[in-house]
Enzyme design. Structure first.
Site, PDB file in Angstrom:
ATOM      1  N   ARG A 106       0.925  -1.357   0.123  1.00 26.80           N
ATOM      2  CA  ARG A 106       0.073   0.138   0.294  1.00 26.80           C
ATOM      3  C   ARG A 106       0.892   1.291   0.196  1.00 26.80           C
ATOM      4  NH1 ARG A 106      -2.012  -3.726   4.064  1.00 26.80           N
ATOM      5  NH2 ARG A 106      -4.232  -4.555   3.342  1.00 26.80           N
ATOM      6  N   LYS A 112      -2.346  -2.943   7.915  1.00 24.58           N
ATOM      7  CA  LYS A 112      -3.515  -2.599   8.546  1.00 24.58           C
ATOM      8  C   LYS A 112      -3.873  -3.598   9.552  1.00 24.58           C
ATOM      9  CE  LYS A 112      -6.275  -0.556   4.811  1.00 24.58           C
ATOM     10  NZ  LYS A 112      -7.412  -0.925   3.767  1.00 24.58           N
ATOM     11  N   HIS A 142      -2.022   3.221  -6.000  1.00 25.42           N
ATOM     12  CA  HIS A 142      -2.617   2.126  -5.430  1.00 25.42           C
ATOM     13  C   HIS A 142      -3.013   1.013  -6.519  1.00 25.42           C
ATOM     14  CE1 HIS A 142      -4.456  -0.255  -1.860  1.00 25.42           C
ATOM     15  NE2 HIS A 142      -5.463  -0.224  -2.640  1.00 25.42           N
ATOM     16  N   ARG A 178      -0.318  -1.583  -6.786  1.00 24.68           N
ATOM     17  CA  ARG A 178      -0.654  -2.855  -5.746  1.00 24.68           C
ATOM     18  C   ARG A 178      -1.550  -3.832  -6.422  1.00 24.68           C
ATOM     19  NH1 ARG A 178      -1.240  -4.714  -0.383  1.00 24.68           N
ATOM     20  NH2 ARG A 178      -3.436  -5.172   0.172  1.00 24.68           N
ATOM     21  N   HIS A 226      -3.798  -9.538   3.311  1.00 18.15           N
ATOM     22  CA  HIS A 226      -5.415  -9.389   3.424  1.00 18.15           C
ATOM     23  C   HIS A 226      -5.756 -10.601   4.552  1.00 18.15           C
ATOM     24  CE1 HIS A 226      -6.026  -8.573  -1.142  1.00 18.15           C
ATOM     25  NE2 HIS A 226      -5.953  -7.348  -0.410  1.00 18.15           N
ATOM     26  N   TYR A 274      -9.371 -10.850  -7.196  1.00 17.76           N
ATOM     27  CA  TYR A 274      -8.319 -10.763  -8.219  1.00 17.76           C
ATOM     28  C   TYR A 274      -8.516 -11.707  -9.295  1.00 17.76           C
ATOM     29  CZ  TYR A 274      -6.023  -7.116  -5.465  1.00 17.76           C
ATOM     30  OH  TYR A 274      -5.697  -5.889  -4.876  1.00 17.76           O
TER      31      TYR A 274
END
Length: 305
Positions: free
Chosen positions: A159, A182, A250, A253, A276, A285
């Site tokens: 990110r 995150k 972004h 990524r 994730h 994806y």
């Protein structure tokens, strides 16, 4: 206008998000704006200056009225959902730091968000971007910074906030980058020599001295580089070379993930590289990849109706 005691609580909450929850500055700013919008509505709803007691005793009618107001004001479902998450986060903080217990807000579910597929760039567009990003710095070290940063994001799937947090300490490990993403989730990503070499070259000509723990990507005045500043460099690139409108930091990524998948990477490995929490997020994806295959099939298959 907010009561000083409430503003003090908000300031403590923001520090908590940054220091203990490892939220990015971008997220903290968004959450702060959402909370202030909620408190302004509460001020209007109660027809008086909001107090701590107003916040603690806010009922479900007030909260639903606020959400309805946002909907009437044409906020996207994703923005309404994020706003509710921000306010819930603040109430959780109040539970930790005050006498508040089990507030009614936690019973309210977020509106369903329209799931948008991640938009990746084609491999050709990535190559054009990496080859020409250096043209938009005007100063040699800024040009090299732009290329090093863009290569790092595409080579590692970081990110933008993660890439801009890289320090000299990250460079000391020869094999991998240890990233705290995150929700303070840690992941390990292999160093690609091209990314590390470009960063090393950039640091050799950077005109500012940095400590080992300071972020290495700097703005022209020597302060930590901010995402909007870098994205402005990408806008220049996009316009000059006619690249897709969705090209942002972004999108590289997303391109990292989509291109790995198209070249045979498995979903579990991709999930680990992207950081994730849920495999279902990574599975988005595969939908993008299937669309890519359909396009190739339609244009290239020799037997057509």
């Amino acid at each position: 206008m907010l009561d000083t005691s409430i503003q003090a609580l908000i300031n403590k909450w923001q520090k908590y998000l940054v220091l203990q929850r490892n939220y990015s500055n971008h997220t903290v700013i968004s959450y702060n704006n959402d909370l202030k919008h909620f408190l302004e509505f509460m001020n209007y709803y109660n027809s008086e200056l909001v107090t701590i007691n107003h916040i603690k005793t806010a009922d479900i009618r007030l909260i639903r009225s606020w959400l309805a107001k946002r909907n009437c004001d044409n906020f996207a479902a994703s923005s309404i959902s994020r706003g509710l998450s921000a306010v819930k986060n603040f109430y959780r903080f109040l539970e930790k730091t005050t006498q508040l217990n089990s507030h009614i807000i936690f019973s309210i579910k977020s509106p369903k968000k329209t799931k948008l597929l991640p938009k990746a760039l084609s491999e050709d567009d990535v190559v054009i971007s990496l080859e020409h990003i250096e043209e938009y710095g005007n100063i040699k070290w800024v040009e090299l910074r732009n290329k090093a940063l863009l290569v790092l994001i595409y080579a590692s799937g970081l990110r933008i906030s993660e890439a801009l947090s890289i320090t000299k300490l990250h460079l000391q490990n020869l094999e991998f980058i240890r990233i705290i993403g995150k929700g303070s989730k840690e992941r390990i990503i292999p160093w690609l020599p091209i990314a590390k070499n470009l960063i090393t070259q950039y640091l050799e000509i950077l005109p500012y001295k940095l400590g080992d723990n300071e972020p290495i990507f700097r703005g022209k005045q020597g302060k930590k580089l901010q995402p909007p500043v870098f994205n402005r460099e990408l806008i220049k690139l996009k316009h000059f070379y006619g690249l897709p409108q969705h090209l942002t930091a972004h999108s590289f990524r997303h391109s990292f993930a989509s291109h790995l998948l198209e070249h045979g990477a498995d979903l579990r490995s991709l999930q680990a590289l992207l950081g994730h929490k849920s495999l279902s997020t990574t599975q988005n994806y595969t939908k993008t990849s299937i669309k890519h295959l359909e396009a190739v099939y339609t244009t290239a298959y020799p037997i057509k109706k």
